[in-house]
Design a protein around this motif. Structure first.
Motif, PDB file in Angstrom:
ATOM      1  N   UNK A 200       0.860  -1.236  -0.041  1.00 48.27           N
ATOM      2  CA  UNK A 200       0.019  -0.086  -0.073  1.00 48.27           C
ATOM      3  C   UNK A 200       0.876   1.050   0.025  1.00 48.27           C
ATOM      4  N   UNK A 201       0.464   2.063  -0.777  1.00 47.11           N
ATOM      5  CA  UNK A 201       1.341   3.394  -1.037  1.00 47.11           C
ATOM      6  C   UNK A 201       0.275   4.531  -0.440  1.00 47.11           C
ATOM      7  N   UNK A 202       0.932   5.736  -0.420  1.00 46.39           N
ATOM      8  CA  UNK A 202       0.145   6.849  -0.225  1.00 46.39           C
ATOM      9  C   UNK A 202       0.737   8.253  -0.886  1.00 46.39           C
ATOM     10  N   UNK A 203      -0.090   8.874  -1.612  1.00 43.78           N
ATOM     11  CA  UNK A 203       0.563  10.077  -2.371  1.00 43.78           C
ATOM     12  C   UNK A 203       0.928  11.151  -1.389  1.00 43.78           C
ATOM     13  N   UNK A 204       2.367  11.283  -1.344  1.00 42.78           N
ATOM     14  CA  UNK A 204       2.817  12.527  -0.511  1.00 42.78           C
ATOM     15  C   UNK A 204       2.751  13.790  -1.151  1.00 42.78           C
ATOM     16  N   UNK A 205       3.168  13.948  -2.432  1.00 41.03           N
ATOM     17  CA  UNK A 205       3.503  15.091  -3.143  1.00 41.03           C
ATOM     18  C   UNK A 205       2.751  15.062  -4.430  1.00 41.03           C
ATOM     19  N   UNK A 206       2.184  15.857  -5.099  1.00 37.80           N
ATOM     20  CA  UNK A 206       1.666  15.784  -6.431  1.00 37.80           C
ATOM     21  C   UNK A 206       2.301  17.083  -7.237  1.00 37.80           C
ATOM     22  N   UNK A 207       2.982  17.140  -8.310  1.00 37.55           N
ATOM     23  CA  UNK A 207       3.347  18.142  -9.258  1.00 37.55           C
ATOM     24  C   UNK A 207       2.904  18.043 -10.700  1.00 37.55           C
ATOM     25  N   UNK A 208       2.196  19.111 -10.933  1.00 33.82           N
ATOM     26  CA  UNK A 208       1.679  19.054 -12.371  1.00 33.82           C
ATOM     27  C   UNK A 208       2.234  20.383 -13.002  1.00 33.82           C
ATOM     28  N   UNK A 209       2.732  20.020 -14.198  1.00 35.72           N
ATOM     29  CA  UNK A 209       3.285  21.111 -15.196  1.00 35.72           C
ATOM     30  C   UNK A 209       2.681  20.844 -16.482  1.00 35.72           C
ATOM     31  N   UNK A 210       2.803  21.841 -17.150  1.00 33.79           N
ATOM     32  CA  UNK A 210       1.909  21.839 -18.634  1.00 33.79           C
ATOM     33  C   UNK A 210       2.608  22.864 -19.571  1.00 33.79           C
ATOM     34  N   UNK A 211       2.373  22.471 -20.756  1.00 31.21           N
ATOM     35  CA  UNK A 211       2.638  23.541 -21.663  1.00 31.21           C
ATOM     36  C   UNK A 211       1.659  23.842 -22.820  1.00 31.21           C
ATOM     37  N   UNK A 212       1.382  24.873 -23.260  1.00 29.05           N
ATOM     38  CA  UNK A 212       0.309  25.172 -24.496  1.00 29.05           C
ATOM     39  C   UNK A 212       1.009  24.560 -25.856  1.00 29.05           C
ATOM     40  N   UNK A 213       0.185  23.925 -26.584  1.00 32.42           N
ATOM     41  CA  UNK A 213       0.503  23.494 -27.698  1.00 32.42           C
ATOM     42  C   UNK A 213      -0.465  24.060 -28.762  1.00 32.42           C
ATOM     43  N   UNK A 214       0.169  25.161 -29.469  1.00 25.65           N
ATOM     44  CA  UNK A 214      -0.814  26.196 -30.261  1.00 25.65           C
ATOM     45  C   UNK A 214      -1.766  25.412 -31.222  1.00 25.65           C
ATOM     46  N   UNK A 215      -1.276  24.534 -32.050  1.00 28.33           N
ATOM     47  CA  UNK A 215      -2.187  23.799 -33.106  1.00 28.33           C
ATOM     48  C   UNK A 215      -3.396  23.025 -32.403  1.00 28.33           C
ATOM     49  N   UNK A 216      -3.354  22.603 -31.063  1.00 31.17           N
ATOM     50  CA  UNK A 216      -4.219  21.955 -30.535  1.00 31.17           C
ATOM     51  C   UNK A 216      -5.446  23.036 -30.184  1.00 31.17           C
ATOM     52  N   UNK A 217      -4.876  24.348 -29.844  1.00 29.38           N
ATOM     53  CA  UNK A 217      -5.730  25.213 -29.676  1.00 29.38           C
ATOM     54  C   UNK A 217      -6.569  25.584 -30.939  1.00 29.38           C
ATOM     55  N   UNK A 218      -5.881  25.561 -32.231  1.00 29.64           N
ATOM     56  CA  UNK A 218      -6.419  25.994 -33.248  1.00 29.64           C
ATOM     57  C   UNK A 218      -7.566  24.714 -33.608  1.00 29.64           C
ATOM     58  N   UNK A 219      -7.212  23.779 -33.459  1.00 30.81           N
ATOM     59  CA  UNK A 219      -8.101  22.354 -33.625  1.00 30.81           C
ATOM     60  C   UNK A 219      -9.399  22.679 -32.850  1.00 30.81           C
ATOM     61  N   UNK A 220      -9.199  22.973 -31.615  1.00 39.41           N
ATOM     62  CA  UNK A 220     -10.485  23.361 -31.035  1.00 39.41           C
ATOM     63  C   UNK A 220     -11.202  24.187 -31.362  1.00 39.41           C
ATOM     64  N   UNK A 221     -10.736  25.503 -31.743  1.00 37.29           N
ATOM     65  CA  UNK A 221     -11.479  26.718 -32.305  1.00 37.29           C
ATOM     66  C   UNK A 221     -12.150  26.041 -33.565  1.00 37.29           C
ATOM     67  N   UNK A 222     -11.534  25.629 -34.587  1.00 34.68           N
ATOM     68  CA  UNK A 222     -12.186  24.877 -35.656  1.00 34.68           C
ATOM     69  C   UNK A 222     -13.224  23.950 -35.453  1.00 34.68           C
ATOM     70  N   UNK A 223     -13.218  23.012 -34.277  1.00 30.08           N
ATOM     71  CA  UNK A 223     -14.172  22.171 -34.060  1.00 30.08           C
ATOM     72  C   UNK A 223     -15.405  22.895 -33.625  1.00 30.08           C
ATOM     73  N   UNK A 224     -15.169  23.915 -32.800  1.00 30.26           N
ATOM     74  CA  UNK A 224     -16.313  24.770 -32.322  1.00 30.26           C
ATOM     75  C   UNK A 224     -17.150  25.443 -33.469  1.00 30.26           C
TER      76      UNK A 224
END
Length: 249
Positions: A200-224
């Motif tokens: 059994x394990x317990x999560x002690x720390x959580x780190x979330x990092x991210x980066x914007x992918x411009x062409x994914x943003x374009x695709x979402x706009x075109x879907x809408x």
């Protein structure tokens, strides 16, 4: 068509390599995790990550093995759905004439279903349990190998490529009474407990990092925009149909 082209993959039969794009991982307010990701279409072909351990400020470095790539299923699925929408629109003879408004409405419903599924694959990451993350093939991608108290997960959320790093500690049998095991989630929080490999394990720390992918943003706009155009066509057909069916006494 515009949305499909944003997925940066060569059309069938045209060949040619997909360009590689480098993205810097970051988040405000912490430098516990830093890294650079290399994205090539729907594949992470390189990940270079530095992790500062909170306990002793030890710096860990791990990167993808040179012979490994990690396919991002969300991008694959979104591309397949938008291409299916295009197929639904294009698989008729160029001179085909629609006979009724209901025929067009049926087609628009089918196209909108595929476009909605494409958008949802990018906006709604999969919910995973911690054992599923621990047993994922992603854990075997790195060199040096990840230590047993570290879990990682990559996913797409809207126009962002996200990396979550979980730091764990082992729970002794005497401390596990009346502890509820964590279920599936997009992001698990400190205190979550799970079983893996008879331990059994317990999560002690959580780190979330991210980066914007411009062409994914374009695709979402075109879907809408595409969904709006489909709906506008449906609305026009409904209006004309109501006039057509109107018979004054």
């Amino acid at each position: 068509q515009e949305a499909s082209q944003r997925f940066a993959l060569p059309a069938s039969g045209l060949g040619g390599a997909v360009k590689q794009e480098n993205f810097v991982l970051s988040t405000s307010g912490t430098d516990q995790v830093k890294g650079v990701l290399t994205l090539q279409g729907d594949a992470l072909c390189q990940a270079d990550v530095n992790l500062k351990m909170p306990r002793n400020n030890q710096l860990l470095h791990f990167a993808f093995r040179e012979d490994k790539q990690w396919k991002l299923q969300q991008i694959q699925d979104a591309r397949n759905h938008v291409n299916q929408a295009i197929y639904l629109l294009m698989n008729r003879d160029v001179n085909y004439q629609f006979k009724t408004g209901s025929e067009v409405l049926k087609l628009m419903d089918a196209v909108m279903l595929q476009l909605s599924r494409a958008r949802n694959r990018l906006t709604t990451p999969a919910t995973l349990t911690l054992p599923e993350i621990a047993s994922s093939g992603l854990a075997k991608m790195f060199t040096p190998a990840l230590p047993p108290d570290i879990l990682v997960n990559f996913y797409i959320n809207l126009n962002k490529l996200c990396l979550t790093v979980y730091q764990l500690h082992v729970l002794q049998p005497s401390t596990t009474k009346n502890i509820k095991l964590a279920g599936g989630s997009i992001l698990h929080h400190p205190g979550a407990v799970f079983e893996f490999g008879n331990q059994r394990y317990e999560v002690s720390h959580v780190h979330k990092v991210e980066c914007v992918v411009p062409w994914l943003n374009d695709a979402l706009v075109f879907f809408t925009v595409s969904l709006q155009l489909c709906q506008q066509l449906k609305d026009k057909i409904s209006v004309f149909s109501s006039y057509w069916n109107y018979r004054p006494y």
